[in-house]
Design an enzyme around this catalytic site. Structure first.
Site, PDB file in Angstrom:
ATOM      1  N   GLY A  65       0.802  -1.224   0.000  1.00 11.50           N
ATOM      2  CA  GLY A  65       0.000   0.000   0.000  1.00 11.50           C
ATOM      3  C   GLY A  65       0.830   1.268   0.000  1.00 11.50           C
ATOM      4  N   THR A  66       2.106   1.139  -0.362  1.00 10.90           N
ATOM      5  CA  THR A  66       3.025   2.284  -0.393  1.00 10.90           C
ATOM      6  C   THR A  66       2.484   3.408  -1.281  1.00 10.90           C
ATOM      7  OG1 THR A  66       4.738   0.580  -0.373  1.00 10.90           O
ATOM      8  CG2 THR A  66       5.462   2.851  -0.720  1.00 10.90           C
ATOM      9  N   HIS A 122      11.647   1.606   1.653  1.00 15.65           N
ATOM     10  CA  HIS A 122      11.372   0.217   2.031  1.00 15.65           C
ATOM     11  C   HIS A 122      12.459  -0.312   2.980  1.00 15.65           C
ATOM     12  CE1 HIS A 122       8.117  -0.141  -0.754  1.00 15.65           C
ATOM     13  NE2 HIS A 122       8.845  -0.198  -1.844  1.00 15.65           N
ATOM     14  N   ARG A 144       0.679  -5.066   5.332  1.00 14.30           N
ATOM     15  CA  ARG A 144      -0.439  -5.754   4.680  1.00 14.30           C
ATOM     16  C   ARG A 144      -0.352  -7.242   4.979  1.00 14.30           C
ATOM     17  NH1 ARG A 144      -1.684  -5.447  -1.854  1.00 14.30           N
ATOM     18  NH2 ARG A 144      -3.897  -5.959  -1.678  1.00 14.30           N
ATOM     19  N   LYS A 284      -5.430  -4.350  -8.500  1.00 10.56           N
ATOM     20  CA  LYS A 284      -6.838  -4.537  -8.112  1.00 10.56           C
ATOM     21  C   LYS A 284      -7.207  -3.724  -6.875  1.00 10.56           C
ATOM     22  CE  LYS A 284      -8.059  -9.207  -9.632  1.00 10.56           C
ATOM     23  NZ  LYS A 284      -8.430 -10.540  -9.105  1.00 10.56           N
TER      24      LYS A 284
HETATM   25  P1  A3P Z   1      -2.790  -5.449  -5.553  1.00 17.50           P
HETATM   26  O1  A3P Z   1      -1.651  -5.955  -6.370  1.00 17.50           O
HETATM   27  O2  A3P Z   1      -3.285  -6.446  -4.558  1.00 17.50           O
HETATM   28  O3  A3P Z   1      -3.884  -4.878  -6.363  1.00 17.50           O
HETATM   29  P2  A3P Z   1       2.652  -0.855  -3.287  1.00 17.50           P
HETATM   30  O4  A3P Z   1       2.151   0.507  -3.572  1.00 17.50           O
HETATM   31  O5  A3P Z   1       3.259  -0.994  -1.921  1.00 17.50           O
HETATM   32  O6  A3P Z   1       3.519  -1.353  -4.380  1.00 17.50           O
HETATM   33  O7  A3P Z   1       1.366  -1.807  -3.205  1.00 17.50           O
HETATM   34  C1  A3P Z   1       0.638  -2.064  -4.371  1.00 17.50           C
HETATM   35  C2  A3P Z   1      -0.711  -2.593  -3.979  1.00 17.50           C
HETATM   36  O8  A3P Z   1      -1.541  -1.524  -3.511  1.00 17.50           O
HETATM   37  C3  A3P Z   1      -1.427  -3.194  -5.192  1.00 17.50           C
HETATM   38  O9  A3P Z   1      -2.247  -4.234  -4.657  1.00 17.50           O
HETATM   39  C4  A3P Z   1      -2.251  -2.009  -5.662  1.00 17.50           C
HETATM   40  O10 A3P Z   1      -3.328  -2.348  -6.491  1.00 17.50           O
HETATM   41  C5  A3P Z   1      -2.697  -1.418  -4.335  1.00 17.50           C
HETATM   42  N1  A3P Z   1      -3.086  -0.011  -4.467  1.00 17.50           N
HETATM   43  C6  A3P Z   1      -2.502   0.955  -5.208  1.00 17.50           C
HETATM   44  N2  A3P Z   1      -3.155   2.105  -5.085  1.00 17.50           N
HETATM   45  C7  A3P Z   1      -4.190   1.886  -4.233  1.00 17.50           C
HETATM   46  C8  A3P Z   1      -5.235   2.706  -3.729  1.00 17.50           C
HETATM   47  N3  A3P Z   1      -5.354   3.978  -4.073  1.00 17.50           N
HETATM   48  N4  A3P Z   1      -6.112   2.144  -2.881  1.00 17.50           N
HETATM   49  C9  A3P Z   1      -6.010   0.842  -2.510  1.00 17.50           C
HETATM   50  N5  A3P Z   1      -5.045   0.021  -2.969  1.00 17.50           N
HETATM   51  C10 A3P Z   1      -4.139   0.533  -3.817  1.00 17.50           C
END
Ligand code: A3P
Length: 317
Positions: A65-66, A122, A144, A284
């Site tokens: 969720g970064t 990270h 997560r 997603k």
């Molecule tokens: P999924 O692959 O399960 O869809 P990070 O940003 O740490 O790389 O994490 C990516 C994850 O956060 C992905 O999960 C992505 O779809 C989800 N993500 C990105 N933007 C988001 C948002 N605005 N709200 C909720 N989830 C989000």
């Protein structure tokens, strides 16, 4: 050994796991597995990074969720600036709104976005540059549930494969079973993810005034509560007037998965000099998507590892 490797004497002595390409090989450093490019930058930052007391660090392991946290923190802190002018998030991937330390500061650890105290990383808690902890800066961490984090990581790796097809690419890439085995052993980017979480969680218990600990799933359940909490924690609480005007709700809408994932900038283009597709950060955005990837045996494997790793810690996802 890599010909242009920085810190060859330190890095070549470390345990190694091959990645998709040499620059993405993993090395175990201070208890965590770093991809080479980020390890080199991490060592540089450990040696040279100087935190300012007002800096705010957004910390996370990968795929937790970064991107979302970056968009929220950026929108909260800059909300006065973009009333008249368009919000930069409309045409900038959240990762480029302010520096991600091991991606952007490896060559110039003193770089900052003007008038914005945000930085992201990270890097695990115990490997953070000392000055971050010594200067009492604020830290916000998001974690997560590991099955979803692994599922997201696996899908991300599939997108990276397309970008790692040069002469250096290592083929064949690991299968899902192999990658899962590595993940459970902690041999994945910034893994073991459980130790990553526990480092920041313990710090949040010891110093709640400087470390805010969030869970992706809880943020999803009650965005309004956490957006207000984030604003307060970062020293910019919403005024009564702003609450009446629905400013927190507007920020939630701007940073929602639906909005961000439909923006042209996030549907196309690359981040990190072509290493990553912007759209790979928006897949997603749901809780429990592991059910569409993992078999029952794989689920049990991650759950057992989680149970073992968190035993006696007091922490649960
Ligand atoms: P999924 O692959 O399960 O869809 P990070 O940003 O740490 O790389 O994490 C990516 C994850 O956060 C992905 O999960 C992505 O779809 C989800 N993500 C990105 N933007 C988001 C948002 N605005 N709200 C909720 N989830 C989000």
């Amino acid at each position: 050994m890599e010909t242009n490797m920085r810190y060859p004497e330190i890095i070549s002595a470390l345990p190694k796991r091959e990645g998709l390409a040499p620059s993405l090989d993993f090395y175990e450093y201070q208890g965590f597995w770093f991809p080479l490019v980020y390890l080199e930058a991490t060592i540089t930052l450990q040696e040279h990074f100087k935190a300012n007391p007002e800096d705010i660090f957004l910390c996370s392991s990968v795929k937790t969720g970064t991107t979302w946290l970056k968009a929220l923190a950026f929108s909260i802190l800059t909300r006065d600036r973009f009333i008249q002018s368009p919000n930069p998030l409309l045409n900038t991937v959240p990762h480029e709104c302010f520096p991600h330390m091991e991606v952007d500061l490896g060559d110039d650890p003193s770089y900052r976005t003007p008038q914005l105290p945000l930085l992201a990383t990270h890097i695990p808690y115990t490997s953070l540059p000392k000055s971050i902890l010594e200067s009492g800066c604020k830290i916000i961490y998001i974690c997560r549930e590991p099955k979803d984090a692994f599922t997201s990581y696996w899908h991300m790796l599939q997108t990276l494969k397309h970008l790692s097809t040069g002469p250096d690419a290592r083929e064949p890439a690991p299968s899902l079973e192999e990658e899962l085995e590595m993940f459970c052993q902690g041999k994945s980017a910034f893994g073991p993810c459980w130790d990553h979480v526990l480092g920041f969680w313990r710090a949040s218990i010891e110093r709640p005034e400087t470390v805010l600990f969030l869970k992706y799933e809880e943020l999803k359940k009650d965005e309004l509560f956490y957006v207000k909490k984030l604003a307060e924690f970062m020293g910019k609480p919403f005024s009564q007037e702003e609450e009446i005007e629905g400013v927190p709700e507007k920020i939630i809408g701007m940073c929602s998965f639906r909005n961000l994932s439909n923006l042209e900038v996030n549907k196309s283009g690359f981040y990190q000099k072509g290493r990553v597709y912007n759209n790979s950060f928006f897949r997603k955005g749901v809780v429990g998507d592991w059910k569409n990837l993992l078999t029952e045996d794989m689920k049990v494997m991650i759950d057992c590892t989680t149970e073992q790793k968190l035993q006696f810690s007091g922490f649960t996802f």
